[in-house]
Enzyme design. Structure first.
Site, PDB file in Angstrom:
ATOM      1  N   HIS A  54       0.881  -1.160   0.000  1.00  0.00           N
ATOM      2  CA  HIS A  54       0.000   0.000   0.000  1.00  0.00           C
ATOM      3  C   HIS A  54       0.927   1.221   0.000  1.00  0.00           C
ATOM      4  O   HIS A  54       2.082   1.120   0.450  1.00  0.00           O
ATOM      5  CB  HIS A  54      -0.872   0.028   1.253  1.00  0.00           C
ATOM      6  CG  HIS A  54      -1.828  -1.115   1.331  1.00  0.00           C
ATOM      7  ND1 HIS A  54      -1.824  -2.030   2.358  1.00  0.00           N
ATOM      8  CD2 HIS A  54      -2.822  -1.494   0.491  1.00  0.00           C
ATOM      9  CE1 HIS A  54      -2.774  -2.917   2.150  1.00  0.00           C
ATOM     10  NE2 HIS A  54      -3.395  -2.622   1.027  1.00  0.00           N
ATOM     11  N   ASP A  57       2.310   1.708   3.335  1.00  0.00           N
ATOM     12  CA  ASP A  57       3.254   0.682   3.818  1.00  0.00           C
ATOM     13  C   ASP A  57       4.681   1.165   3.541  1.00  0.00           C
ATOM     14  O   ASP A  57       5.648   0.609   4.055  1.00  0.00           O
ATOM     15  CB  ASP A  57       3.080  -0.657   3.077  1.00  0.00           C
ATOM     16  CG  ASP A  57       1.785  -1.380   3.426  1.00  0.00           C
ATOM     17  OD1 ASP A  57       1.353  -1.296   4.587  1.00  0.00           O
ATOM     18  OD2 ASP A  57       1.214  -2.025   2.511  1.00  0.00           O
ATOM     19  N   ASP A 251     -15.067 -11.963   3.771  1.00  0.00           N
ATOM     20  CA  ASP A 251     -13.861 -12.292   3.001  1.00  0.00           C
ATOM     21  C   ASP A 251     -12.866 -12.992   3.936  1.00  0.00           C
ATOM     22  O   ASP A 251     -12.353 -12.378   4.870  1.00  0.00           O
ATOM     23  CB  ASP A 251     -13.285 -10.962   2.475  1.00  0.00           C
ATOM     24  CG  ASP A 251     -12.086 -11.135   1.587  1.00  0.00           C
ATOM     25  OD1 ASP A 251     -11.824 -12.269   1.139  1.00  0.00           O
ATOM     26  OD2 ASP A 251     -11.400 -10.128   1.331  1.00  0.00           O
ATOM     27  N   ASP A 253      -9.931 -14.971   3.191  1.00  0.00           N
ATOM     28  CA  ASP A 253      -8.494 -14.995   2.885  1.00  0.00           C
ATOM     29  C   ASP A 253      -7.808 -16.221   3.480  1.00  0.00           C
ATOM     30  O   ASP A 253      -6.786 -16.123   4.174  1.00  0.00           O
ATOM     31  CB  ASP A 253      -7.803 -13.710   3.400  1.00  0.00           C
ATOM     32  CG  ASP A 253      -8.306 -12.450   2.712  1.00  0.00           C
ATOM     33  OD1 ASP A 253      -8.858 -12.551   1.595  1.00  0.00           O
ATOM     34  OD2 ASP A 253      -8.157 -11.356   3.284  1.00  0.00           O
TER      35      ASP A 253
HETATM   36  C1  GLO Z   1      -9.345  -6.840   0.416  1.00  0.00           C
HETATM   37  C2  GLO Z   1      -8.322  -6.800  -0.607  1.00  0.00           C
HETATM   38  C3  GLO Z   1      -7.050  -6.118  -0.141  1.00  0.00           C
HETATM   39  C4  GLO Z   1      -6.214  -5.698  -1.319  1.00  0.00           C
HETATM   40  C5  GLO Z   1      -5.015  -4.895  -0.899  1.00  0.00           C
HETATM   41  C6  GLO Z   1      -4.247  -4.385  -2.082  1.00  0.00           C
HETATM   42  O1  GLO Z   1     -10.313  -7.528   0.361  1.00  0.00           O
HETATM   43  O2  GLO Z   1      -8.054  -8.087  -1.050  1.00  0.00           O
HETATM   44  O3  GLO Z   1      -6.327  -6.948   0.719  1.00  0.00           O
HETATM   45  O4  GLO Z   1      -5.778  -6.800  -2.025  1.00  0.00           O
HETATM   46  O5  GLO Z   1      -5.436  -3.836  -0.114  1.00  0.00           O
HETATM   47  O6  GLO Z   1      -4.922  -3.355  -2.669  1.00  0.00           O
END
Ligand code: GLO
Ligand code: MG
Length: 347
Positions: A54, A57, A251, A253
């Site tokens: 980001h 970051d 979400d 992940d």
């Molecule tokens: C959230 C997204 C997030 C993006 C990251 C890069 O659901 O997946 O993690 O991938 O911020 O822009």
């Protein structure tokens, strides 16, 4: 990979946010924050090649440009010292108070201006850190209730934002990361198809592609490998965020392949068969460790996901392509399915 060609040597990436403290909407951090430099040091140890960033970051958004230049140089040194490179920079347009109702599609003109300026500043950061790739995950570009915004105008505003980025730097490339919901109830560009549709309306479609996250396709009720194939056909799949997702909920992940091995296999299959990675694209991950994980294990989900990709890659490469073609031509899909299931179960 075409049959007989040299096997693709894949390059892997993840973002430092993938090593997290485990906080979630219902509870505080459960692991201590891993120091930034230590996160960067973990990449090579885990066999990764590139860092997803980001903008903040790298350097805080409120620093002056001269301060930022120093900060960017030091992060660049840090990653290059580890033999890593920056895969992309994504403006974090969802945390600042001015993006509470979305950035580019906010009803507030000054907030829209903030979002555009911040996106342009991210392009400048990307140039300095050595990547052309700008990821737009349009987190809050949507609505909680349909009547809150003019949805038709919102699409025009998104197009204007894409164009502003393309105009700001003739080298910059945009990778749109579609997600149908969360944090918003409904996103304005919910799927890969929507992203690609808009890409063709920009001032330079050749510089607008997508990054596909497995979980985001699943949340849209779509198969990630078919989404990938669609983008690959358009020459617009420039990165992936591999992970897994247990149905239509928040979400998650999860570790790649941890919910549905065959769905993961199909993603590896389509990437491998289409030559993904041969133009420098990275196999990116976007994965969270379970909240129960202890800090000593806080990169295991990344190592495990990469290992799953490579195991599935071996299986894909082991499937007899001629047999697949024969079964396809005879429409013997029962036999084809069993061949794949046998491969997946070690037969
Ligand atoms: C959230 C997204 C997030 C993006 C990251 C890069 O659901 O997946 O993690 O991938 O911020 O822009
Ligand atoms: Mg992602």
């Amino acid at each position: 990979m075409a049959q007989g060609a040299t096997p693709t040597v894949y390059r892997f990436s993840f973002g430092p946010w993938n090593i997290s403290t485990g906080s979630d909407p219902f509870g505080p951090p459960v692991r201590k924050e891993v120091e930034y430099a230590e996160k960067i040091r973990s990449y090579k140890k885990l066999g990764f090649d590139a860092v997803q960033f980001h903008d903040d970051d790298i350097v805080p958004d409120d620093w002056s440009w001269p301060e930022k230049l120093k900060g960017i140089a030091s992060v660049k040194n840090m990653i290059e010292g580890e033999g890593l490179f920056a895969e992309f920079v994504a403006p974090r347009l969802w945390e600042d108070a001015r993006t509470i109702d979305g950035g580019f599609t906010s009803n507030s003109e000054s907030d829209r201006k903030y979002a555009l300026d911040r996106a342009r500043r991210s392009v400048d950061i990307a140039r300095e850190i050595g990547t052309k790739n700008i990821v737009l995950w349009l987190a809050r570009e949507g609505s909680y209730i349909r009547e809150a915004k003019d949805a038709k105008a919102a699409i025009g505003r998104l197009l204007d934002a894409f164009n502003a980025i393309l105009e700001h730097d003739p080298e910059a490339r945009i990778l749109g990361e579609a997600k149908p919901n969360e944090p918003m109830d409904q996103a304005y560009l919910p799927t890969v198809g929507h992203m690609i549709g808009l890409a063709y309306k920009t001032i330079d479609p050749s510089r607008v592609g997508v990054v596909i996250e497995s979980a985001h396709s699943i949340l849209a009720g779509l198969d990630p490998s078919d989404d990938m194939a669609y983008a690959l056909w358009h020459d617009k799949l420039w990165s992936v965020h591999l992970n897994d997702q247990n149905g239509l909920k928040y979400d998650q992940d999860k570790t790649f392949g941890s919910v549905d091995l065959r769905r993961a296999f199909d993603q590896v299959w389509v990437l491998e068969k289409s030559g993904f990675g041969t133009k420098g694209e990275c196999v990116g991950l976007d994965i969270k460790a379970m909240r129960t994980t202890v800090v000593e294990d806080s990169t295991l989900h990344l190592a495990n996901s990469k290992a799953m990709f490579l195991r599935l890659l071996d299986i894909v490469r082991g499937v007899d392509e001629a047999k697949v073609q024969e079964l396809r031509s005879k429409r013997q899909y029962e036999q084809l399915e069993m061949m794949i299931l046998t491969a997946l179960t070690g037969g």
